[in-house]
Design a protein around this motif. Structure first.
Motif, PDB file in Angstrom:
ATOM      1  N   LEU A   1       0.817  -1.214   0.000  1.00  0.00           N
ATOM      2  CA  LEU A   1       0.000   0.000   0.000  1.00  0.00           C
ATOM      3  C   LEU A   1       0.854   1.269   0.000  1.00  0.00           C
ATOM      4  O   LEU A   1       0.397   2.331  -0.417  1.00  0.00           O
ATOM      5  CB  LEU A   1      -0.935   0.003   1.219  1.00  0.00           C
ATOM      6  CG  LEU A   1      -1.985  -1.108   1.251  1.00  0.00           C
ATOM      7  CD1 LEU A   1      -2.795  -1.037   2.534  1.00  0.00           C
ATOM      8  CD2 LEU A   1      -2.901  -1.022   0.034  1.00  0.00           C
TER       9      LEU A   1
ATOM     10  N   MET B   1      -2.240   2.044  -8.736  1.00  0.00           N
ATOM     11  CA  MET B   1      -3.251   1.657  -7.764  1.00  0.00           C
ATOM     12  C   MET B   1      -4.520   2.478  -7.938  1.00  0.00           C
ATOM     13  O   MET B   1      -4.488   3.583  -8.494  1.00  0.00           O
ATOM     14  CB  MET B   1      -2.707   1.839  -6.339  1.00  0.00           C
ATOM     15  CG  MET B   1      -1.489   1.001  -6.036  1.00  0.00           C
ATOM     16  SD  MET B   1      -0.924   1.242  -4.331  1.00  0.00           S
ATOM     17  CE  MET B   1       0.544   0.213  -4.323  1.00  0.00           C
TER      18      MET B   1
ATOM     19  N   ILE C   1      -6.948   3.932  -2.920  1.00  0.00           N
ATOM     20  CA  ILE C   1      -5.750   3.361  -2.310  1.00  0.00           C
ATOM     21  C   ILE C   1      -4.626   4.390  -2.303  1.00  0.00           C
ATOM     22  O   ILE C   1      -3.869   4.510  -1.322  1.00  0.00           O
ATOM     23  CB  ILE C   1      -5.316   2.089  -3.064  1.00  0.00           C
ATOM     24  CG1 ILE C   1      -6.372   0.996  -2.933  1.00  0.00           C
ATOM     25  CG2 ILE C   1      -3.964   1.588  -2.544  1.00  0.00           C
ATOM     26  CD1 ILE C   1      -6.557   0.476  -1.519  1.00  0.00           C
TER      27      ILE C   1
ATOM     28  N   SER D   1      -2.819   5.565   1.130  1.00  0.00           N
ATOM     29  CA  SER D   1      -1.386   5.327   1.303  1.00  0.00           C
ATOM     30  C   SER D   1      -0.656   6.554   1.829  1.00  0.00           C
ATOM     31  O   SER D   1       0.402   6.434   2.444  1.00  0.00           O
ATOM     32  CB  SER D   1      -0.759   4.874  -0.018  1.00  0.00           C
ATOM     33  OG  SER D   1      -0.632   5.957  -0.927  1.00  0.00           O
TER      34      SER D   1
END
Length: 246
Positions: free
Chosen positions: A175, A185, A189, A193
């Motif tokens: 992540l 991603m 996400i 992150s």
């Protein structure tokens, strides 16, 4: 640096060298990731290869920081030698410092194969002017993860630390954009992150090695996580000391 700290560092390094599989393991995964993912997909792009090399260097360092440190600390607590050391008047600082320094040495060894592969097989722009700051940044970026390894090590048995450290590390690495590019991603996400310590560590490394502009939110999150995890590590040590020695 005190002679006690140097003595502990030397002892812990000798202990590591007696079982070299730990050193091999810390370097193996990022080196294989370089061969399997970076060279085929980013090896011909200087900017992408440089950034990916920084990610793989950080991946090996953080793996040593979290997984190796948590396992060795938890195993130390199960040895009869450890209670004796904790009764000595020197206090915990020399052994803590020795443990951190020996972990940093292992991290340094773990990045060598990654750098060699990048220089030989990719177009990554790696020079002494970039590698020097990158290695210094590696120390700062790894600090919260070393503290996390200490926290796990003082809280758990060695068997539990093996499982929990791996379960915690790999999602953080993924992540945080260390195993896959952030841009690949989903948008939600990417936003999540920014609040993870692994993303902040990655931003520092990418800035040092590739010259990219770091994300301010990710850096603030990294600083906050460092303070929180440091407090947890100190609490875990005092809790262990109170339960086992009071």
């Amino acid at each position: 640096m005190s002679s006690l700290t140097l003595a502990h560092t030397r002892y812990l390094m000798i202990e590591q060298l007696r079982v070299p599989i730990g050193l091999v393991a810390s370097a193996f995964f990022p080196a294989v990731s370089m061969l399997a993912f970076v060279i085929p997909f980013a090896g011909d792009d200087p900017a992408a290869a440089t950034r990916a090399t920084g990610s793989m260097m950080l991946l090996g360092a953080l793996s040593s920081a979290v997984i190796s440190l948590s396992i060795t600390v938890s195993q130390d607590r199960e040895q009869p030698w450890n209670p004796y050391l904790r009764t000595l008047p020197a206090g915990p600082l020399p052994r803590f410092a020795g443990r951190i320094l020996s972990s940093l040495a292992v991290m340094g060894l773990s990045v060598i194969p990654v750098v060699v592969i990048a220089l030989v097989f990719t177009e990554a722009r790696l020079t002494p002017a970039t590698l020097g700051p990158a290695l210094l940044t590696l120390v700062a970026a790894s600090l919260p993860f070393m503290l996390l390894g200490l926290f796990f090590g003082f809280m758990m048995s060695s068997k539990a630390a093996i499982a929990v450290s791996q379960v915690a590390f790999f999602p953080l690495a993924i992540l945080g954009g260390l195993m896959l590019p952030i841009q690949a991603m989903p948008a939600f996400i990417q936003e999540i992150s920014r609040y993870l310590p692994s993303r902040g560590s990655g931003e520092l490394m990418w800035w040092a090695i590739a010259g990219t502009s770091p994300d301010a939110v990710a850096l603030v999150s990294l600083a906050a996580w460092t303070v929180v995890i440091a407090a947890l590590a100190v609490w875990a040590y005092r809790r262990d000391e109170g339960r086992r020695f009071s």
